[in-house]
Design an enzyme around this catalytic site. Sequence first.
Site, PDB file in Angstrom:
ATOM      1  N   MET A  35      10.278  15.543 -32.569  1.00  0.00           N
ATOM      2  CA  MET A  35       8.900  15.133 -32.683  1.00  0.00           C
ATOM      3  C   MET A  35       8.902  13.652 -32.981  1.00  0.00           C
ATOM      4  O   MET A  35       9.641  13.244 -33.853  1.00  0.00           O
ATOM      5  CB  MET A  35       8.286  15.943 -33.803  1.00  0.00           C
ATOM      6  N   PRO A  36       8.190  12.860 -32.315  1.00  0.00           N
ATOM      7  CA  PRO A  36       7.259  13.115 -31.229  1.00  0.00           C
ATOM      8  C   PRO A  36       7.925  13.151 -29.851  1.00  0.00           C
ATOM      9  O   PRO A  36       9.000  12.613 -29.668  1.00  0.00           O
ATOM     10  CB  PRO A  36       6.280  11.943 -31.318  1.00  0.00           C
ATOM     11  N   HIS A  37       7.208  13.770 -28.946  1.00  0.00           N
ATOM     12  CA  HIS A  37       7.656  13.863 -27.557  1.00  0.00           C
ATOM     13  C   HIS A  37       6.636  13.155 -26.675  1.00  0.00           C
ATOM     14  O   HIS A  37       5.431  13.399 -26.800  1.00  0.00           O
ATOM     15  CB  HIS A  37       7.789  15.328 -27.132  1.00  0.00           C
ATOM     16  N   SER A  39      11.676  11.964 -28.144  1.00  0.00           N
ATOM     17  CA  SER A  39      12.136  12.342 -26.808  1.00  0.00           C
ATOM     18  C   SER A  39      11.108  11.835 -25.796  1.00  0.00           C
ATOM     19  O   SER A  39       9.912  11.751 -26.089  1.00  0.00           O
ATOM     20  CB  SER A  39      12.325  13.854 -26.678  1.00  0.00           C
TER      21      SER A  39
END
Length: 75
Positions: free
Chosen positions: A1-3, A41
């Site tokens: 997180m975050p993506h 990511s």
Amino acid sequence: MPHVDIKCFPRDLNEEQKTALATEITAVIVRHLQSKERSVSVALNEIEPDDWKMVWDAEIAPQMDSLIKKPGYSM
């Protein structure tokens, strides 16, 4: 997180360009959300222009009120 999930028309980026894009996006996320680099990511999904309406209908139009940056076009 975050993506971060980027959808765009095909751009023919090589691996070096994709890596540079992900690196810069990651730096922005780290700076603004105080995330750790290892937690971020990034996906790059190239969508053919003829298929963009599906993205609009499923992901953009229904969330228009909550988008923090709205597109300058409509479908």
